[in-house]
Motif scaffolding. Sequence first.
Motif, PDB file in Angstrom:
ATOM      1  N   ASP A 183       0.834  -1.203   0.000  1.00 19.40           N
ATOM      2  CA  ASP A 183       0.000   0.000   0.000  1.00 19.40           C
ATOM      3  C   ASP A 183       0.872   1.259   0.000  1.00 19.40           C
ATOM      4  N   ARG A 184       1.907   1.264   0.831  1.00 15.35           N
ATOM      5  CA  ARG A 184       2.799   2.444   0.901  1.00 15.35           C
ATOM      6  C   ARG A 184       3.529   2.659  -0.429  1.00 15.35           C
ATOM      7  N   LEU A 185       4.019   1.532  -0.994  1.00 17.68           N
ATOM      8  CA  LEU A 185       4.779   1.644  -2.248  1.00 17.68           C
ATOM      9  C   LEU A 185       3.885   2.168  -3.374  1.00 17.68           C
ATOM     10  N   LYS A 186       2.597   1.739  -3.317  1.00 18.54           N
ATOM     11  CA  LYS A 186       1.659   2.150  -4.378  1.00 18.54           C
ATOM     12  C   LYS A 186       1.193   3.586  -4.179  1.00 18.54           C
ATOM     13  N   ASN A 187       0.751   3.881  -2.979  1.00 20.61           N
ATOM     14  CA  ASN A 187       0.035   5.139  -2.780  1.00 20.61           C
ATOM     15  C   ASN A 187       0.892   6.276  -2.226  1.00 20.61           C
ATOM     16  N   GLU A 188       2.009   5.921  -1.534  1.00 18.84           N
ATOM     17  CA  GLU A 188       2.825   6.993  -0.963  1.00 18.84           C
ATOM     18  C   GLU A 188       4.046   7.275  -1.834  1.00 18.84           C
ATOM     19  N   SER A 189       4.869   6.219  -2.050  1.00 15.39           N
ATOM     20  CA  SER A 189       6.076   6.428  -2.856  1.00 15.39           C
ATOM     21  C   SER A 189       5.756   6.401  -4.348  1.00 15.39           C
ATOM     22  N   ARG A 190       4.624   5.763  -4.692  1.00 14.19           N
ATOM     23  CA  ARG A 190       4.186   5.629  -6.097  1.00 14.19           C
ATOM     24  C   ARG A 190       5.294   5.014  -6.984  1.00 14.19           C
ATOM     25  N   VAL A 191       5.914   3.936  -6.462  1.00 15.43           N
ATOM     26  CA  VAL A 191       6.956   3.275  -7.265  1.00 15.43           C
ATOM     27  C   VAL A 191       6.448   1.977  -7.892  1.00 15.43           C
TER      28      VAL A 191
END
Length: 251
Positions: free
Chosen positions: A242-250
């Motif tokens: 979730d963090r990689l998708k929505n926060e870091s967008r990587v």
Amino acid sequence: MKILVAVKRVVDYAVKIRLKPDKSGVETSNVKMSMNPFCEIALEEALRIKESGRASEVVAVSVGQAQCTDTLRTGLAMGADRAIHVEYPGTLYPLSVAKIFKALVDAERPALLLLGKQAIDDDCNQTGQMIAGLLKWPQATFASKVVLDEGNKVATVDREVDGGLETLSLDLPAVITTDLRLNQPRYATLPNIMKAKSKVIKKLTPLDLNVEIRSDLEVVQVTEPPKRQAGVILSSVDQLIDRLKNESRVI
Ligand code: AMP
């Protein structure tokens, strides 16, 4: 066969690097200095070649300030037969060092020139390549294995490249730069350290070698990399995705 080895005096690998307050470079006063680790490996390889009966002389060379003699004494204590110090008190860039080595090679006529793949202070990874270019000698960089043929005419070198290992065959004389996995350098023993004190270090200046030190580069400022933010510990893989998708967008 004579082997010339380039040994550079650098800030010890275990020292935390500090910058000069005026940001003109790295602080080197009152800091432990040592032989560049890749140069130790280059010297160790030269000594092993000599011990196998393939070389008759190993000559260590350092270019720079007066204190380079300490580095050369370490090289002599490890087993080098002779040492040459080309003294220059100012800032040196790889091309100037390469020109000095070219002049030394013309005078000393070694069959092999061994250098570290890079110096851990400037991380340039340029000097060996520039010397080979100036001498028009074949070169193998990042060597992880060096084998000489029976007549010392050809060196077969494994080199570490991104995709794995590349094997090159070079006609001697040649330039080889050493990578970390080539060997494990020896420690100088106390008796050899004592013996090295009486070995002669030949002193030269760039002028003696007809080399003018001049650089087309000017260091404008040296700064530390930005401080990294503290990391976070997540409780699940779902949370990480979730963090990689929505926060870091990587992803
Ligand atoms: P660099 O191109 O600066 O990363 O250095 C690569 C290698 O060139 C080092 O590991 C040394 O073997 C050699 N070298 C560079 N500068 C010097 C120097 N001032 N004195 C002796 N060897 C040097």
